[in-house]
Enzyme design. Structure first.
Site, mmCIF file in Angstrom:
data_model
loop_
_atom_site.group_PDB
_atom_site.id
_atom_site.type_symbol
_atom_site.label_atom_id
_atom_site.label_comp_id
_atom_site.label_asym_id
_atom_site.label_seq_id
_atom_site.Cartn_x
_atom_site.Cartn_y
_atom_site.Cartn_z
ATOM 1 N N ARG A 106 0.887 -1.181 -0.259
ATOM 2 C CA ARG A 106 0.266 -0.113 0.147
ATOM 3 C C ARG A 106 0.784 1.314 -0.356
ATOM 4 O O ARG A 106 1.944 1.641 0.280
ATOM 5 C CB ARG A 106 -0.976 0.068 1.272
ATOM 6 N N SER A 107 0.722 1.694 -0.761
ATOM 7 C CA SER A 107 0.863 3.334 -0.334
ATOM 8 C C SER A 107 0.625 4.163 -0.886
ATOM 9 O O SER A 107 0.826 5.701 0.032
ATOM 10 C CB SER A 107 1.966 3.769 -2.270
ATOM 11 N N GLY A 108 -0.860 4.580 -1.403
ATOM 12 C CA GLY A 108 -1.819 5.756 -1.176
ATOM 13 C C GLY A 108 -3.005 5.141 -0.526
ATOM 14 O O GLY A 108 -3.952 6.309 0.021
ATOM 15 N N HIS A 110 -5.699 4.834 -2.521
ATOM 16 C CA HIS A 110 -6.685 5.029 -3.171
ATOM 17 C C HIS A 110 -7.264 4.402 -4.583
ATOM 18 O O HIS A 110 -8.397 3.936 -4.790
ATOM 19 C CB HIS A 110 -6.094 6.316 -4.462
ATOM 20 N N CYS A 172 -4.928 13.554 -8.106
ATOM 21 C CA CYS A 172 -5.675 13.559 -6.348
ATOM 22 C C CYS A 172 -4.240 14.245 -5.201
ATOM 23 O O CYS A 172 -3.352 12.905 -5.936
ATOM 24 C CB CYS A 172 -6.072 12.405 -6.304
ATOM 25 N N VAL A 177 1.876 7.213 -5.058
ATOM 26 C CA VAL A 177 3.256 6.985 -6.098
ATOM 27 C C VAL A 177 2.941 5.658 -6.931
ATOM 28 O O VAL A 177 3.288 5.079 -7.912
ATOM 29 C CB VAL A 177 4.665 7.803 -6.038
ATOM 30 N N GLY A 179 1.477 2.962 -6.505
ATOM 31 C CA GLY A 179 0.928 2.619 -7.317
ATOM 32 C C GLY A 179 -0.402 3.063 -8.453
ATOM 33 O O GLY A 179 0.011 2.940 -9.945
ATOM 34 N N TYR A 186 -2.032 9.605 -15.691
ATOM 35 C CA TYR A 186 -2.368 10.202 -16.509
ATOM 36 C C TYR A 186 -3.067 11.519 -15.859
ATOM 37 O O TYR A 186 -3.747 11.412 -14.342
ATOM 38 C CB TYR A 186 -4.018 9.658 -17.383
ATOM 39 N N TYR A 470 -8.363 2.871 -12.931
ATOM 40 C CA TYR A 470 -9.103 2.457 -11.910
ATOM 41 C C TYR A 470 -10.401 1.135 -12.004
ATOM 42 O O TYR A 470 -11.098 0.784 -12.640
ATOM 43 C CB TYR A 470 -10.183 2.954 -12.594
#
Length: 529
Positions: A106-108, A110, A172, A177, A179, A186, A470
């Site tokens: 896990r990094s962020g 999201h 966001c 970074v 993932g 984009y 996504y």
């Protein structure tokens, strides 16, 4: 009597499961404690439900962006490791392999389907938050970025160094970074400078055997795979080296909204014919949602289309372009704001003008909500009647929004096979579907699935493409046990990667044949058939 037998059996099975989980946790903790002691590593980065319950819970919840998984995850991680160096990651991999526990990285936090922090089987989390160093080289215009950094931290650090350097990635600030870069990346300058993976020139990765490699030692096949194919299928990426891009000192932004009563349908329809062909310095992004009609006092709703845009240049150069290519929007100089690129990152993140840049360093600013997202690619303009059908769906769901992100420009100059990210020439724009809600209910997910079904005739086909960043488990998923076949994984794999999926499978078979690094949508090795 029969009821009591069933009840007894249920509790017996539950206790067996609990004993197995406890045993797995004990074995893993004993192993990693021993490993850390042998290497003189601090054990303050090991969090378990028993040894430091409050800190464990706090760390687990801190990056829990999507409340859909807060109550549905069958089990929490046996442990959370927040490594401060590569040897602690190696120790975690060693003990996870030895005791059969799955690793989530896990990094962020999201990821749309929670794949970095939930699992159906015993697992541990490697939380990269402590590995977020960013080193800028202004002589070469490059940067080494550890994968625990957030986009906000990256942008802030670049701007501290130079007003004319930037990096093409998302809007966001709290996205991690790790993932984002490895899945595509984009952003608002992508029509000019490509996406994040197009600008990665080196990386540090730790494989399933605990070996540390850079681009030279990992080989070009693996380096290709982690630039768009997702890093967590192949190992744990510790850092990326990237080329920074040059941008003007002054850029121009605008956010112009139009409702149906202001010809929004016709404007969106025309936008599809020019958004991928207009000057590559201009990115015209569309946000479409249902709002209360300003002209109505009876609560009627209307559709609002917001043209949220960045131009790499001054307003005096932007206006003639818009007057020639998109006069219907009626953009005037008063709609535009000139600012620096770093200030534009705040603008597109939704912060008010004048907000301190320090807000980019806040890793936990986003509130958690229930959320579901999906994606599509559009290769032919959607006719007006198709758009009107979409508007009807949006008016059903107050918490819904569509993003139309234009392609073309630099995105079309790269071949489909150059990186695993295949969505290049021929795509007009990407659709991002989103719905958020505050009280748990299945109706919202049912709604977005109905909308997704409705749009099928208007989007890409064979395959119906999707954007890997996504994540969407609706389009296919692996078996929980990890023995997913190539054929089963192809259901979702070709949607994300098209024909590049075959090469990703070959790379996976070469570097991780036992499928140690896996999740619900990880690339499987052929040997797991």
């Amino acid at each position: 009597m029969k009821f009591h037998c069933i009840t007894f059996l249920f509790f017996l099975l539950a206790n067996i499961f609990l004993l197995k989980a406890t045993s797995a946790q004990n074995n893993f903790i004993e192993c990693i404690t021993s490993q850390f002691q042998a290497s003189n590593s601090t054990q303050n980065v090991i969090y378990t439900p028993r040894n430091n319950a409050a800190s464990y819970s706090s760390i687990y919840q801190s990056f829990l962006r999507n409340l859909r998984f807060s109550s549905t995850s069958p089990q929490r991680p046996l442990a959370i490791i927040t490594p401060t160096n590569e040897s602690e990651i190696q120790a975690t991999i060693h003990c996870s392999r030895k005791h059969g526990t799955q690793i989530k990285v896990r990094s962020g936090g999201h990821d749309y389907e929670g794949l970095s922090y939930i699992s159906q089987t015993p697992f541990v989390i490697v939380d990269m938050r402590n590995l977020r160093a960013i080193s800028i080289d202004t002589q070469e215009n490059t940067a080494w970025i550890q994968t625990g950094a957030t986009l906000g931290e990256v942008y802030y650090t670049i701007a501290e160094t130079s007003r004319t350097l930037a990096f093409p990635a998302g809007v966001c600030p709290t996205v991690g970074v790790g993932g984002h870069f490895s899945g595509g990346g984009y952003g608002m300058i992508s029509r000019k400078h490509g996406i994040a993976v197009d600008n990665i020139i080196d990386a540090i990765i730790i494989n399933a055997n605990g070996q540390i490699s850079n681009r030279d030692s990992m080989g070009e096949d693996l380096f290709w795979a982690i630039r768009g194919g997702g890093g967590t299928s192949f190992g744990i990426v510790v850092a990326f080296k990237v080329n920074l891009v040059t941008i003007p000192e002054t850029v121009t932004v605008f956010n112009v909204s139009r409702t149906l009563e202001q010809n929004a349908t016709q404007l969106v329809h025309k936008w599809q014919y020019i958004s991928d062909k207009i000057d590559e310095n201009l990115l015209l992004r569309l946000f479409i949602s249902s709002v209360r009609s300003p002209a109505a006092s009876n609560g009627n709703r209307t559709i609002q289309a917001s043209f949220t845009s960045l131009f790499l240049g001054r307003v005096e150069d932007l206006i003639p372009i818009m007057e020639q290519k998109f006069p219907e929007l009626g953009l005037v100089e008063q709609d535009c704001i000139e600012m620096s690129w770093i200030e534009s990152t705040l603008f597109f993140a939704g912060f008010p003008n004048g907000t301190s840049l320090d807000v980019l360093l806040n890793r936990t600013q986003q509130n958690s909500v229930y959320f579901k997202g999906k994606s599509d690619y559009v290769r032919e303009p959607i006719p007006e009647h198709g758009l009107q059908g979409i508007w009807n769906y949006l008016n059903e769901e107050n918490g819904s929004q569509l993003q139309f992100s234009p392609y073309g420009g630099a995105l079309s100059t790269v071949s489909e096979s150059e990186t695993p990210f295949p969505h290049r020439s021929g795509n007009i724009f990407m659709i991002h579907y989103a719905v958020v809600w505050t009280t748990d209910s299945p109706r919202h997910i049912n709604w977005i699935r109905r909308l997704y079904s409705y749009t099928a005739p208007f989007v890409s086909k064979s395959p119906r493409a999707a954007y890997f960043n996504y994540r969407d488990l609706d389009i296919g998923r692996n078996n929980n046990e990890g023995n997913t076949s190539y054929r089963q994984a192809s259901v979702w794999g070709f949607k994300y990667f098209k024909n590049n999926f075959n090469r990703l499978v070959r790379v996976k078979t070469m570097v991780d044949p036992s499928n140690f690094f896996r999740n619900e949508q990880s690339v499987p090795p052929l040997s797991s058939n």
